[in-house]
Design a protein around this motif. Sequence first.
Motif, PDB file in Angstrom:
ATOM      1  N   SER A  24       0.833  -1.207   0.000  1.00 17.25           N
ATOM      2  CA  SER A  24       0.000   0.000   0.000  1.00 17.25           C
ATOM      3  C   SER A  24       0.865   1.254   0.000  1.00 17.25           C
ATOM      4  O   SER A  24       0.521   2.261  -0.612  1.00 17.25           O
ATOM      5  N   LEU A  25       2.025   1.195   0.657  1.00 16.97           N
ATOM      6  CA  LEU A  25       2.956   2.328   0.662  1.00 16.97           C
ATOM      7  C   LEU A  25       3.454   2.594  -0.751  1.00 16.97           C
ATOM      8  O   LEU A  25       3.575   3.732  -1.188  1.00 16.97           O
ATOM      9  N   GLY A  26       3.730   1.518  -1.490  1.00 14.85           N
ATOM     10  CA  GLY A  26       4.200   1.674  -2.863  1.00 14.85           C
ATOM     11  C   GLY A  26       3.160   2.305  -3.756  1.00 14.85           C
ATOM     12  O   GLY A  26       3.470   3.086  -4.656  1.00 14.85           O
ATOM     13  N   VAL A  27       1.877   2.012  -3.487  1.00 12.74           N
ATOM     14  CA  VAL A  27       0.797   2.605  -4.281  1.00 12.74           C
ATOM     15  C   VAL A  27       0.654   4.092  -3.977  1.00 12.74           C
ATOM     16  O   VAL A  27       0.407   4.913  -4.853  1.00 12.74           O
ATOM     17  N   GLN A  28       0.833   4.464  -2.697  1.00 16.10           N
ATOM     18  CA  GLN A  28       0.605   5.847  -2.280  1.00 16.10           C
ATOM     19  C   GLN A  28       1.684   6.799  -2.773  1.00 16.10           C
ATOM     20  O   GLN A  28       1.426   7.971  -2.999  1.00 16.10           O
ATOM     21  N   LYS A  29       2.903   6.306  -2.920  1.00 20.53           N
ATOM     22  CA  LYS A  29       3.998   7.196  -3.302  1.00 20.53           C
ATOM     23  C   LYS A  29       3.921   7.548  -4.788  1.00 20.53           C
ATOM     24  O   LYS A  29       3.525   6.723  -5.615  1.00 20.53           O
ATOM     25  N   PRO A  30       4.343   8.768  -5.150  1.00 15.06           N
ATOM     26  CA  PRO A  30       4.230   9.213  -6.544  1.00 15.06           C
ATOM     27  C   PRO A  30       5.373   8.693  -7.414  1.00 15.06           C
ATOM     28  O   PRO A  30       6.053   9.455  -8.081  1.00 15.06           O
ATOM     29  N   PHE A  31       5.593   7.360  -7.384  1.00 12.68           N
ATOM     30  CA  PHE A  31       6.653   6.795  -8.199  1.00 12.68           C
ATOM     31  C   PHE A  31       6.135   6.550  -9.613  1.00 12.68           C
ATOM     32  O   PHE A  31       4.991   6.139  -9.803  1.00 12.68           O
ATOM     33  N   GLN A  32       6.997   6.778 -10.586  1.00 11.99           N
ATOM     34  CA  GLN A  32       6.624   6.407 -11.943  1.00 11.99           C
ATOM     35  C   GLN A  32       6.681   4.899 -12.112  1.00 11.99           C
ATOM     36  O   GLN A  32       5.929   4.318 -12.887  1.00 11.99           O
ATOM     37  N   GLU A  33       7.580   4.279 -11.387  1.00 14.59           N
ATOM     38  CA  GLU A  33       7.728   2.828 -11.500  1.00 14.59           C
ATOM     39  C   GLU A  33       8.254   2.274 -10.184  1.00 14.59           C
ATOM     40  O   GLU A  33       9.129   2.852  -9.548  1.00 14.59           O
ATOM     41  N   VAL A  34       7.681   1.142  -9.752  1.00 13.36           N
ATOM     42  CA  VAL A  34       8.167   0.406  -8.597  1.00 13.36           C
ATOM     43  C   VAL A  34       8.529  -0.996  -9.070  1.00 13.36           C
ATOM     44  O   VAL A  34       7.739  -1.660  -9.750  1.00 13.36           O
ATOM     45  N   ILE A  35       9.732  -1.437  -8.734  1.00 11.67           N
ATOM     46  CA  ILE A  35      10.165  -2.785  -9.093  1.00 11.67           C
ATOM     47  C   ILE A  35       9.723  -3.718  -7.976  1.00 11.67           C
ATOM     48  O   ILE A  35      10.250  -3.679  -6.864  1.00 11.67           O
ATOM     49  N   ASP A  36       8.727  -4.559  -8.258  1.00  8.87           N
ATOM     50  CA  ASP A  36       8.144  -5.436  -7.240  1.00  8.87           C
ATOM     51  C   ASP A  36       8.821  -6.806  -7.287  1.00  8.87           C
ATOM     52  O   ASP A  36       8.647  -7.564  -8.236  1.00  8.87           O
ATOM     53  N   LEU A  37       9.594  -7.098  -6.243  1.00 11.94           N
ATOM     54  CA  LEU A  37      10.282  -8.382  -6.156  1.00 11.94           C
ATOM     55  C   LEU A  37       9.653  -9.288  -5.103  1.00 11.94           C
ATOM     56  O   LEU A  37      10.226 -10.312  -4.738  1.00 11.94           O
ATOM     57  N   SER A  38       8.473  -8.910  -4.604  1.00  9.92           N
ATOM     58  CA  SER A  38       7.943  -9.591  -3.432  1.00  9.92           C
ATOM     59  C   SER A  38       6.641 -10.345  -3.657  1.00  9.92           C
ATOM     60  O   SER A  38       6.287 -11.205  -2.856  1.00  9.92           O
ATOM     61  N   SER A  39       5.911 -10.029  -4.702  1.00 12.17           N
ATOM     62  CA  SER A  39       4.532 -10.505  -4.785  1.00 12.17           C
ATOM     63  C   SER A  39       4.415 -11.957  -5.238  1.00 12.17           C
ATOM     64  O   SER A  39       3.362 -12.572  -5.077  1.00 12.17           O
ATOM     65  N   GLY A  40       5.463 -12.523  -5.821  1.00 11.39           N
ATOM     66  CA  GLY A  40       5.344 -13.873  -6.355  1.00 11.39           C
ATOM     67  C   GLY A  40       4.459 -13.928  -7.580  1.00 11.39           C
ATOM     68  O   GLY A  40       3.850 -14.960  -7.879  1.00 11.39           O
ATOM     69  N   ASP A  41       4.378 -12.807  -8.292  1.00  6.55           N
ATOM     70  CA  ASP A  41       3.528 -12.690  -9.478  1.00  6.55           C
ATOM     71  C   ASP A  41       4.436 -12.549 -10.699  1.00  6.55           C
ATOM     72  O   ASP A  41       4.869 -11.444 -11.042  1.00  6.55           O
ATOM     73  N   PRO A  42       4.772 -13.678 -11.372  1.00  6.85           N
ATOM     74  CA  PRO A  42       5.751 -13.624 -12.465  1.00  6.85           C
ATOM     75  C   PRO A  42       5.383 -12.666 -13.587  1.00  6.85           C
ATOM     76  O   PRO A  42       6.240 -11.977 -14.131  1.00  6.85           O
ATOM     77  N   HIS A  43       4.101 -12.607 -13.959  1.00  7.04           N
ATOM     78  CA  HIS A  43       3.707 -11.729 -15.068  1.00  7.04           C
ATOM     79  C   HIS A  43       3.856 -10.265 -14.683  1.00  7.04           C
ATOM     80  O   HIS A  43       4.269  -9.434 -15.509  1.00  7.04           O
ATOM     81  N   ARG A  44       3.540  -9.941 -13.442  1.00  2.00           N
ATOM     82  CA  ARG A  44       3.724  -8.571 -12.991  1.00  2.00           C
ATOM     83  C   ARG A  44       5.194  -8.172 -13.048  1.00  2.00           C
ATOM     84  O   ARG A  44       5.532  -7.013 -13.281  1.00  2.00           O
ATOM     85  N   ALA A  45       6.068  -9.150 -12.825  1.00  6.13           N
ATOM     86  CA  ALA A  45       7.508  -8.883 -12.851  1.00  6.13           C
ATOM     87  C   ALA A  45       8.079  -8.869 -14.260  1.00  6.13           C
ATOM     88  O   ALA A  45       9.273  -8.630 -14.436  1.00  6.13           O
ATOM     89  N   GLY A  46       7.236  -9.132 -15.274  1.00  7.39           N
ATOM     90  CA  GLY A  46       7.703  -9.031 -16.653  1.00  7.39           C
ATOM     91  C   GLY A  46       7.755 -10.333 -17.420  1.00  7.39           C
ATOM     92  O   GLY A  46       8.086 -10.348 -18.602  1.00  7.39           O
ATOM     93  N   MET A  47       7.432 -11.456 -16.770  1.00  7.91           N
ATOM     94  CA  MET A  47       7.425 -12.737 -17.484  1.00  7.91           C
ATOM     95  C   MET A  47       6.316 -12.737 -18.532  1.00  7.91           C
ATOM     96  O   MET A  47       5.185 -12.323 -18.279  1.00  7.91           O
TER      97      MET A  47
END
Length: 426
Positions: A24-47
Motif C-alpha cells: 500500500s505504501l508503494g501505491v501511495q507514493k508518486p513513483f513512476q515505476e516500482v520494481i516489485d520483487l515480493s509478490s510472487g507474481d511472475p507476469h507482474r515482474a515481466g514474465m
Amino acid sequence: MTSLQHVNPRVRGIRVSPQSVLQSLGVQKPFQEVIDLSSGDPHRAGMKPVSFIRQVLAACLYPELLEDESVPLDVRLRAQRLLEDCAGGSVGSYTPSSGLLHVRQSIAEFITRRDFGVPSYTKNIYISSGSHRVIVKLLASGEEEARTGVLTPMPCPHTLPTLLDEAGVTLVPYRLIEERGWAVDLEELHRAVTTARGRCQPRAIYISNPGNPTGHVQTRESIEEVIRFAAAERLLLFVDEVYQDSVIGLDREFISYKRVLFEMGKEYADTVELVSSHSLSCTCIGECGQMAGYMEIINMDPEVTHFVDTMLCTDISAPVTGQLALDLMLKPPKPGDTSYDTYTQLAYIVRALELLNDLPGMSCQPVMGGIYVYPHLYLPSEFREEAKTLEVEADVLYCQKLLKEERVLVGAGHHGGATSSHHHLR
C-alpha cells in the motif's frame, strides 16, 4: 449506520502482514515505476505469458477463432475439446462446484504420471480458487483451549497467518532450521505440538514443499519423518506443492508427499489424512490472475469431504478460464505438436542467489526450488536502534527505506507477533 463495533470481532482481529503495508505504501507514493520483487507474481515482474495457453483460452472465449486457419491446429483442436466439456459449449456457463469433470480427469492423470503409477482418482480432486481457505475453514472449531491449531512453518507464506486469523484458527509456529538450508526439523515439530496443547487443539500441520519463501526442497527421508510424525500425532497433513515444477538444486528432486506416503506401506497409506495442492501460480506459467488450483484429498472421511464440496458451492465454481488453464498446464503440447517449440520456460533464480551473496550485509542459503530467495540481513546496531525507536521490526524498516529511496519493493521476513533477533527479506 454501521460502525466499528458492528464489525465481526474475528475480522477486527486479523493481523495485517508487513507485506500488505509495504504494498500500500508503494501505491501511495508518486513513483513512476516500482520494481516489485515480493509478490510472487511472475507476469507482474515481466514474465511473458505462454502463448499456447493464451491462444487456447482466446479460442475458448471467442469460438470464431476455431475456424481461423492462422491459429495453430493443435490450439484449435484443444480449444474445441475443452468447450465440449463446458455446459452449452461456453466458458460463460457455471461448472460443477468441484470443477469440470474433464479437467479433474486430466489432473488425476497428471498426478498418476508424476507419482510413477500411484493411482489418483477424479473423485478425490477438487478445483477451487482458494484451497487453503477451504481446508482451514473446514478445520476451524472450538474456543480457547479447544480451538483448532495448525502447525505452521516459520517463515511461511505471508498470507497464511491472515488466513488462519480469519478462520479463527490458532497458528502454532514451528521453526525451520536456517543453518540446514531451512530444513524441517523433527525435534522442533515435537516441541511445537507439545507446547501448543493446553492452549489449543493441534489438528493439522502445514508444509510448503518446495518451500515458500525459503526455496528448500525436502528429501525423501525428511518427508517420511513428517508423515510418521503426523500419523503419531493424528494430524492432517496439508501440503502446498505449487512450486513442484521448479526444482533447481543439483542434489535434489521433487518427490510428492502422496508418492512417499503410498510407498511407505498400508500402515500409513491407508490412515494418514493428506491434502496436497497445486495451482496456476506455479513457476512454469505463472497465471496467478486466473485464480485456479486443485487439491487432492486422501483418507478423509466421506462425511467430511461432503462438506468440502458444500463449501465450494458457496463460491459456485472456480473461474472457468482458470480451470481450462489448469488442463493446459498439466497437459502441455507434446513433441510433434505445432506449438511444442514455443512452450518453454526460463529460470533466473541461480543468478539472483549469486548476486545476493555478493552484497555486503547479506547472505542466503542455497535455493533448491520455487521462485523465492530468503536472504539473511545483517543490520548495524544503529539501524536496529532506529527501528526500535520507531516501534517497527528492523527488516520492515529496511524494506520501507528501500522502497522510498530505490523504488524497489521487497517483503520483510518478519511475521506479525513473531519478534526475532534475526532479520530477513522475502
